[in-house]
Design an enzyme around this catalytic site. Structure first.
Site, PDB file in Angstrom:
ATOM      1  CE  LYS A   1       4.897   0.889  -5.185  1.00 17.34           C
ATOM      2  NZ  LYS A   1       5.846   1.714  -4.403  1.00 17.34           N
TER       3      LYS A   1
ATOM      4  CB  ALA B   1      10.074   3.781   5.353  1.00 14.90           C
TER       5      ALA B   1
ATOM      6  CB  SER C   1       3.463   2.789   3.297  1.00 15.55           C
ATOM      7  OG  SER C   1       3.868   1.693   2.486  1.00 15.55           O
TER       8      SER C   1
ATOM      9  N   GLY D   1       0.805  -1.208   0.000  1.00 17.97           N
ATOM     10  CA  GLY D   1       0.000   0.000   0.000  1.00 17.97           C
ATOM     11  C   GLY D   1       0.838   1.257   0.000  1.00 17.97           C
TER      12      GLY D   1
ATOM     13  CG  ASN E   1      10.913   3.024  -7.757  1.00 18.41           C
ATOM     14  OD1 ASN E   1      11.674   2.275  -8.351  1.00 18.41           O
ATOM     15  ND2 ASN E   1      10.396   2.712  -6.572  1.00 18.41           N
TER      16      ASN E   1
ATOM     17  CD  GLU F   1      12.666  -4.063  -4.583  1.00 12.70           C
ATOM     18  OE1 GLU F   1      13.203  -4.523  -5.612  1.00 12.70           O
ATOM     19  OE2 GLU F   1      12.582  -4.690  -3.518  1.00 12.70           O
TER      20      GLU F   1
ATOM     21  CB  THR G   1       5.182   5.295  -5.925  1.00 10.27           C
ATOM     22  OG1 THR G   1       4.689   4.526  -4.818  1.00 10.27           O
ATOM     23  CG2 THR G   1       6.641   4.949  -6.117  1.00 10.27           C
TER      24      THR G   1
END
Length: 328
Positions: free
Chosen positions: A185, A134, A132, A130, A251, A276, A243
């Protein structure tokens, strides 16, 4: 509940800190020096600078100790996608597997649940995903996540472990959809970063890219067996918007650096963290092509990452595509 979090990066540390107020939580760091520094400073200076970790959170570099601590409660794998298979293979036989990483495994192109079925056939597995960042979770800022598994008991345990006043955890049985959303995403966030770097202030273009990116994500998810409604939820639209637009997005930052003319290796070195979407992009495209799913934005990202085209050329090619009816 006893919770072991395997991986002391930003997200693993933040989630462990969030759980430590209510549960006996042990955070495992691969490096003994890092584990010692976490305990001494009560802070993860590299990944979450300026955030004091709760006094109840404990740290170790002993993997056996961490596994023993969580085997009757909950073990959470907080490594990058590249480390998931190895971690699954060392889990106690009776333990359920829950992971935080988002992506398609490099080489195999497998999603996390597919890796788990290969590494631990027949054992319960799930993902917590979801929108988020960190840092916000570590600060206790309001966040909503989704716990997904085909095993209802594992979902219930995950909700019990992490649902709190600042962290709301929803339940889902669509692990395929949640994982596809979390993986794709990141690739689309690279695309948005490239676009934002090429077209400064281009909010029209950004909205179009995010919307059409969501259509790509949904097409691939449906082809893999996901439910369409999952992509309108936290792990789909929610995570994509965060994101692709958030200033803390690694990203998106990669895309901005590529648009500024930095080579990929230089951009990743500047970042200093795992993005990632970079290793996932080619795997997403390969899975899509094998299923006959059209993903032009993803294909453009792969071409830029592999140095086949410049960012400006990729944007021109996308804009030059033939007109079509809107839809999936």
């Amino acid at each position: 509940m006893k919770i072991a979090v395997l991986g002391a990066g930003a997200w693993g540390t933040a989630l462990a800190a969030s759980a430590a107020a209510r549960h006996s939580t042990l955070l495992w760091a691969r490096d003994a020096g890092q584990a010692a520094a976490l305990g001494r400073d009560q802070c993860n200076g590299r990944y979450l600078p300026g955030v004091r970790l709760p006094d109840g959170l404990r740290f170790t570099a002993d993997l056996a100790e961490a596994l023993a601590h969580g085997q009757d409660g909950l073990i959470v794998i907080a490594t990058p996608m590249a480390g998931l298979r190895g971690m699954l293979q060392v889990l106690p036989e009776a333990a359920s597997a829950l992971w935080l990483c988002k992506g398609f495994e490099e080489g195999s192109g497998a999603l996390g649940h597919e890796v788990s079925r290969q590494a631990r056939p027949g054992r319960p597995c799930g993902v917590l995903s979801g929108p988020s960042f960190a840092l916000e979770v570590a600060r206790g800022q309001p966040t909503a996540l989704v716990a997904a598994s085909e095993d209802a008991a594992l979902v219930a345990t995950t909700v019990q472990a992490f649902h709190s006043d600042s962290l709301r955890v929803y339940a889902s049985s669509d692990i395929v959809g949640v994982e596809v959303g979390g993986a794709v995403k990141n690739v689309l966030a690279i695309a948005t970063g490239i676009l934002d770097g090429m077209v400064a202030g281009g909010l029209n273009a950004r909205a179009a890219l995010i919307t059409r990116g969501l259509a790509e994500m949904t097409r691939l998810g449906l082809a893999l067996g996901a439910r369409a409604e999952t992509f309108m939820g936290l792990s789909g639209l929610g995570d994509l918007v965060l994101t692709a637009t958030g200033e803390l997005s690694r990203n998106r930052r990669v895309g901005l650096l590529l648009a500024a003319g930095q080579p990929l290796a230089s951009a990743l070195a500047t970042l200093g963290h795992v993005a990632e979407g970079v290793p996932a992009a080619a795997m997403v495209l390969a899975r899509a092509q094998a299923l006959g799913v059209d993903m032009p934005i993803t294909q453009a990202v792969v071409q830029v990452l592999q140095g086949q085209v410049a960012p400006a050329q990729a944007l021109s090619r996308l804009m030059a595509r033939e007109a079509r009816t809107e839809g999936l």
